[in-house]
Write a protein that holds these residues in place. Structure first.
Motif, PDB file in Angstrom:
ATOM      1  N   GLN A   1      -7.031   0.608  -1.143  1.00 51.04           N
ATOM      2  CA  GLN A   1      -7.389  -0.575  -0.364  1.00 51.04           C
ATOM      3  C   GLN A   1      -8.580  -0.257   0.548  1.00 51.04           C
TER       4      GLN A   1
ATOM      5  N   SER B   1       0.835  -1.207   0.000  1.00 50.22           N
ATOM      6  CA  SER B   1       0.000   0.000   0.000  1.00 50.22           C
ATOM      7  C   SER B   1       0.866   1.253   0.000  1.00 50.22           C
TER       8      SER B   1
ATOM      9  N   ASP C   1      -5.225  -1.438  -5.397  1.00 44.83           N
ATOM     10  CA  ASP C   1      -4.683  -1.958  -4.132  1.00 44.83           C
ATOM     11  C   ASP C   1      -5.713  -2.869  -3.476  1.00 44.83           C
ATOM     12  N   GLU C   2      -5.477  -4.151  -3.547  1.00 37.29           N
ATOM     13  CA  GLU C   2      -6.358  -5.163  -2.944  1.00 37.29           C
ATOM     14  C   GLU C   2      -7.813  -4.942  -3.347  1.00 37.29           C
TER      15      GLU C   2
END
Ligand code: ADP
Ligand code: MG
Length: 284
Positions: free
Chosen positions: A91, A47, A173-174
């Protein structure tokens, strides 16, 4: 693919937060139409990389460069990086009370109610089309962005923004965290279509191989303790699935998996932070 070729080039990137070095020489190049997966255990700096690429202020970049089509992004404010063509799906997407998606995207694209400055179609039509394509009910378009959305709804909403904004390169991000199988498939299909139709280049950050069964990567990179310790084809994700991060680290002779930052702050202090970090399960 009709668009011009684009290239995000990250090289020798070092970054620290509050004096703690988190990124220790990251290099990766993502071109139009390519899907790169960046995998790594918790705390490896994934991240942090996404935030540093997008220009979040509390990270000190101490060395390296990040260029998009030859233009240096380091030093530019976040909005200018976005204008150059970089997009980040966070995220933990931020809630924006009182601002609906259309106003939010109008601000991002520079299109307002009176006009359509970049001339590529009416914004609200595009939003409605994308919402239908992603299975987002209309009521989500009028509420404050991300306010009271579930984890999965936030990720669909990030994908909608991505599809409407049409950046050159997207860092996800994720995007798979908190998603059920159907949402994972819908989002992966939409992103994959953008790579074919619009030449989108993707850096997909994830710690689970399951995303990569839906969003098939061209290249896989493994981040440990702030460095890319291995890069390869999709088989690298299979190897990781078999060995786990610990096993892969010992196969590669890597000693350190995570980096130690200062204590993770909660969302009370950090609107981009992990909402579950630092939260106590009882009142004090
Ligand atoms: P990952 O996404 O791979 O799980 P992160 O990049 O979130 O890893 O975090 C890497 C390390 O840096 C962790 O120790 C984390 O606590 C720390 N860190 C990252 N960003 C911040 C920040 N803004 N403030 C304090 N610590 C941070
Ligand atoms: Mg992370």
């Amino acid at each position: 693919m009709s668009e011009a070729m684009s290239e995000l080039a990250v090289s020798g990137l070092y970054a620290a937060v509050d004096g703690h070095e988190i990124l220790r020489g990251v290099g990766v190049t993502v071109r139009s139409g390519e899907v790169h997966a960046l995998m790594g255990p918790n705390g490896s700096g994934k991240s942090t990389l996404s935030h540093v690429l997008m220009g979040r202020g509390d990270y000190d970049v101490t060395a390296g460069s990040v260029t998009l089509d030859g233009e240096e992004l380091l030093g530019l404010p976040t909005w200018q990086r976005a204008r150059v063509g970089l997009f980040l799906a966070m995220q933990y997407p931020t809630e924006v009370p009182g601002v609906g998606l259309e106003d939010f995207l109008a601000a991002a694209t520079g299109e307002n109610e009176n006009g359509d400055e970049d001339g590529d179609g009416d914004l609200s039509v595009r939003i409605t089309e994308e919402a239908a394509r992603l299975g987002i009910p209309d009521e989500f378009l009028t509420r404050g962005v991300n306010v009271e959305f579930s984890g999965g709804e936030k990720k669909r909403n990030e994908t909608l923004q991505l599809a409407v904004l049409r950046p050159k390169i997207a860092v996800l991000d994720e995007i798979d965290s908190g998603l059920d199988i159907d949402a994972l498939r819908d989002i992966s299909r939409r992103v994959e279509a953008m790579t074919h139709e619009d030449g989108l280049g993707v850096l997909a950050i994830t710690h689970y191989a399951r995303l990569l069964t839906e969003l098939r990567p061209d290249r896989v990179h493994i981040l440990m303790a702030g460095r890319i310790v291995a890069s390869g084809g999709p088989e690298l994700a299979d190897q990781l699935e078999e060995s786990g991060y610990d096993g892969l680290a010992s196969e590669l002779g890597v000693e350190e998996l995570a980096v130690e930052g200062p204590v993770q702050r909660s969302t009370d202090e950090d609107p981009f932070g992990d909402p579950t970090a630092g939260a106590l399960p009882f009142e004090v």
